[in-house]
Design a protein around this motif. Structure first.
Motif, mmCIF file in Angstrom:
data_model
loop_
_atom_site.group_PDB
_atom_site.id
_atom_site.type_symbol
_atom_site.label_atom_id
_atom_site.label_comp_id
_atom_site.label_asym_id
_atom_site.label_seq_id
_atom_site.Cartn_x
_atom_site.Cartn_y
_atom_site.Cartn_z
ATOM 1 N N THR A 76 0.840 -1.339 -0.155
ATOM 2 C CA THR A 76 0.001 0.077 0.087
ATOM 3 C C THR A 76 1.069 1.242 -0.057
ATOM 4 O OG1 THR A 76 -0.132 0.176 2.338
ATOM 5 C CG2 THR A 76 -1.902 -1.301 1.432
ATOM 6 N N SER A 77 2.248 1.051 0.132
ATOM 7 C CA SER A 77 3.134 2.341 -0.001
ATOM 8 C C SER A 77 3.464 2.693 -1.169
ATOM 9 C CB SER A 77 4.229 1.882 0.960
ATOM 10 O OG SER A 77 4.158 1.537 2.206
ATOM 11 N N PHE A 78 3.197 1.899 -2.246
ATOM 12 C CA PHE A 78 3.389 2.221 -3.609
ATOM 13 C C PHE A 78 2.414 2.385 -4.480
ATOM 14 C CE2 PHE A 78 6.855 -0.124 -1.443
ATOM 15 C CZ PHE A 78 7.872 0.537 -1.583
ATOM 16 N N ILE A 79 2.276 3.417 -5.160
ATOM 17 C CA ILE A 79 1.606 3.786 -6.251
ATOM 18 C C ILE A 79 2.251 3.719 -7.897
ATOM 19 C CG2 ILE A 79 -0.193 5.374 -7.434
ATOM 20 C CD1 ILE A 79 -0.217 6.480 -4.646
ATOM 21 N N TYR A 80 1.916 2.868 -8.757
ATOM 22 C CA TYR A 80 2.428 2.768 -9.827
ATOM 23 C C TYR A 80 1.673 3.522 -10.908
ATOM 24 C CZ TYR A 80 5.568 -0.555 -7.786
ATOM 25 O OH TYR A 80 6.381 -1.073 -6.692
ATOM 26 N N VAL A 81 2.274 4.341 -11.901
ATOM 27 C CA VAL A 81 1.581 5.341 -12.752
ATOM 28 C C VAL A 81 2.023 5.199 -13.892
ATOM 29 C CG1 VAL A 81 0.757 6.709 -10.736
ATOM 30 C CG2 VAL A 81 2.936 7.258 -12.022
ATOM 31 N N SER A 94 3.749 11.349 -27.388
ATOM 32 C CA SER A 94 3.795 11.604 -25.969
ATOM 33 C C SER A 94 2.700 12.616 -25.427
ATOM 34 C CB SER A 94 5.050 12.483 -25.728
ATOM 35 O OG SER A 94 5.214 13.925 -26.047
ATOM 36 N N VAL A 95 1.966 13.154 -26.514
ATOM 37 C CA VAL A 95 0.647 13.937 -26.255
ATOM 38 C C VAL A 95 -0.168 13.171 -25.571
ATOM 39 C CG1 VAL A 95 -1.323 15.130 -27.253
ATOM 40 C CG2 VAL A 95 1.024 15.634 -28.232
ATOM 41 N N ALA A 101 -1.458 9.935 -18.495
ATOM 42 C CA ALA A 101 -0.739 10.323 -17.093
ATOM 43 C C ALA A 101 -1.452 11.352 -16.057
ATOM 44 C CB ALA A 101 0.790 10.544 -17.408
ATOM 45 N N LEU A 102 -1.873 12.315 -16.832
ATOM 46 C CA LEU A 102 -2.763 13.362 -16.205
ATOM 47 C C LEU A 102 -4.050 13.187 -15.465
ATOM 48 C CD1 LEU A 102 -2.267 16.421 -18.206
ATOM 49 C CD2 LEU A 102 -1.875 16.563 -16.085
ATOM 50 N N LEU A 103 -4.696 11.999 -16.414
ATOM 51 C CA LEU A 103 -5.948 11.559 -15.878
ATOM 52 C C LEU A 103 -5.697 10.641 -14.702
ATOM 53 C CD1 LEU A 103 -7.752 10.649 -19.321
ATOM 54 C CD2 LEU A 103 -8.537 12.219 -17.661
ATOM 55 N N CYS A 104 -4.765 9.901 -14.797
ATOM 56 C CA CYS A 104 -4.489 8.814 -13.647
ATOM 57 C C CYS A 104 -4.075 9.684 -12.485
ATOM 58 C CB CYS A 104 -3.262 8.073 -13.993
ATOM 59 S SG CYS A 104 -3.771 6.757 -15.222
ATOM 60 N N SER A 105 -3.203 10.792 -12.475
ATOM 61 C CA SER A 105 -2.935 11.665 -11.450
ATOM 62 C C SER A 105 -3.965 12.089 -10.932
ATOM 63 C CB SER A 105 -1.657 12.647 -11.616
ATOM 64 O OG SER A 105 -1.992 13.271 -12.620
ATOM 65 N N PHE A 106 -4.907 12.803 -11.817
ATOM 66 C CA PHE A 106 -5.954 13.574 -11.208
ATOM 67 C C PHE A 106 -6.893 12.624 -10.454
ATOM 68 C CE2 PHE A 106 -4.933 17.004 -13.902
ATOM 69 C CZ PHE A 106 -5.712 18.280 -13.305
ATOM 70 N N TRP A 107 -7.096 11.590 -10.768
ATOM 71 C CA TRP A 107 -8.152 10.375 -10.220
ATOM 72 C C TRP A 107 -7.227 10.032 -8.782
ATOM 73 C CZ3 TRP A 107 -11.861 8.474 -8.058
ATOM 74 C CH2 TRP A 107 -11.979 7.216 -7.566
ATOM 75 N N LEU A 108 -5.974 9.816 -8.691
ATOM 76 C CA LEU A 108 -5.190 9.508 -7.682
ATOM 77 C C LEU A 108 -5.366 10.591 -6.534
ATOM 78 C CD1 LEU A 108 -2.378 7.466 -9.096
ATOM 79 C CD2 LEU A 108 -4.035 6.528 -7.612
ATOM 80 N N CYS A 125 6.486 13.549 -11.928
ATOM 81 C CA CYS A 125 5.987 14.432 -10.917
ATOM 82 C C CYS A 125 5.105 15.554 -11.662
ATOM 83 C CB CYS A 125 7.157 15.160 -10.303
ATOM 84 S SG CYS A 125 7.953 16.598 -10.902
ATOM 85 N N LEU A 126 5.286 15.743 -12.923
ATOM 86 C CA LEU A 126 4.582 17.051 -13.213
ATOM 87 C C LEU A 126 3.120 17.129 -13.398
ATOM 88 C CD1 LEU A 126 7.587 17.567 -14.960
ATOM 89 C CD2 LEU A 126 6.012 18.731 -16.368
ATOM 90 N N PRO A 127 2.510 15.665 -13.963
ATOM 91 C CA PRO A 127 0.963 15.466 -13.786
ATOM 92 C C PRO A 127 0.543 15.533 -12.352
ATOM 93 C CG PRO A 127 1.953 13.551 -15.018
ATOM 94 C CD PRO A 127 3.115 14.563 -14.496
ATOM 95 N N PHE A 128 1.272 15.053 -11.244
ATOM 96 C CA PHE A 128 0.845 15.045 -10.114
ATOM 97 C C PHE A 128 0.863 16.665 -9.574
ATOM 98 C CE2 PHE A 128 1.227 10.576 -10.307
ATOM 99 C CZ PHE A 128 0.238 10.170 -9.561
ATOM 100 N N CYS A 129 1.954 17.380 -9.807
ATOM 101 C CA CYS A 129 1.994 18.778 -9.454
ATOM 102 C C CYS A 129 0.833 19.565 -10.001
ATOM 103 C CB CYS A 129 3.192 19.408 -9.624
ATOM 104 S SG CYS A 129 4.642 18.792 -8.758
ATOM 105 N N ILE A 130 0.544 19.279 -11.249
ATOM 106 C CA ILE A 130 -0.642 19.955 -11.721
ATOM 107 C C ILE A 130 -2.023 19.425 -11.006
ATOM 108 C CG2 ILE A 130 -2.083 20.200 -13.891
ATOM 109 C CD1 ILE A 130 0.629 19.962 -15.272
ATOM 110 N N ALA A 131 -2.231 18.147 -10.992
ATOM 111 C CA ALA A 131 -3.456 17.723 -10.163
ATOM 112 C C ALA A 131 -3.549 18.317 -8.942
ATOM 113 C CB ALA A 131 -3.415 16.024 -10.161
#
Length: 197
Positions: A76-81, A94-95, A101-108, A125-131
């Protein structure tokens, strides 16, 4: 728009983004410093490590480091994205991977509501920072939730591309060299505390 009430963040996780190679090595050092005391283990708990789904080394490296400071990690300490972009991937394709990646980070981020996002520059880290930034603005996350970016010690005179892109939305950007700090001395969210690694 009415802001969400302030939440008690004690039970919300700390997200720590790992990247392959040097990013993970630096984050291991940062983690050891943060978690070496009992108060650190209490503040930075629970931990959730964000790892690209094709990263084969970061989990074992951080697990070994955390054992040294008495912190046990489990599944549970790990999230794979998904990665936003792999090395050598065409910009056109890459678009689509970045959108995924953005969709996944927004959901998480919506689901877990992290109290802190700690990163040091891998593209993951970019999508997670944006989310985190957008969910804070929309009231899903507490206004006390923070995004902290620790710039690599090898960035002596200029910020990395990730740091340049993310600086406007970060709560804190830590730089480790006086010359780099001098370049951003009038920027409120850029701080120099000396070399921390």
């Amino acid at each position: 728009m009415e802001m969400a009430p302030t939440k008690n963040l004690d039970n919300f996780p700390v997200y720590i983004v790992l990247g392959s190679g040097g990013h993970t090595a630096e984050m291991c050092t940062i983690n050891m410093a943060l978690l070496r005391t009992d108060s650190g283990k209490e503040i930075y708990n629970p931990l959730r490590y964000v790892i690209a789904n094709d990263d084969t080394t970061s989990r074992s490296r951080i697990t070994g480091v955390m054992q040294k400071v008495g912190v046990a990690l489990d599944d549970t300490s790990f999230i794979y994205v998904p990665r936003s972009r792999k090395v050598g991937q065409s910009y056109l394709s890459s678009v689509f991977t970045t959108l995924w990646a953005l969709l996944c980070s927004f959901w998480l981020v919506w689901y877990d509501q992290p109290k802190l996002l700690l990163c040091n520059g891998p593209g993951t880290c970019l999508p997670f920072c944006i989310a985190v930034f957008l969910w804070k603005k929309l009231g899903r996350l507490s206004s006390k939730t923070k995004i902290v970016y620790v710039e690599s010690w090898c960035r002596v005179r200029t910020l990395s591309l990730s740091a340049k892109l993310l600086r406007p939305i970060l709560d804190l950007l830590v730089v480790q060299w006086p010359a780099l700090a001098e370049s951003y001395k009038n920027v409120n969210n850029v701080k120099y505390f000396g070399k921390i690694m």
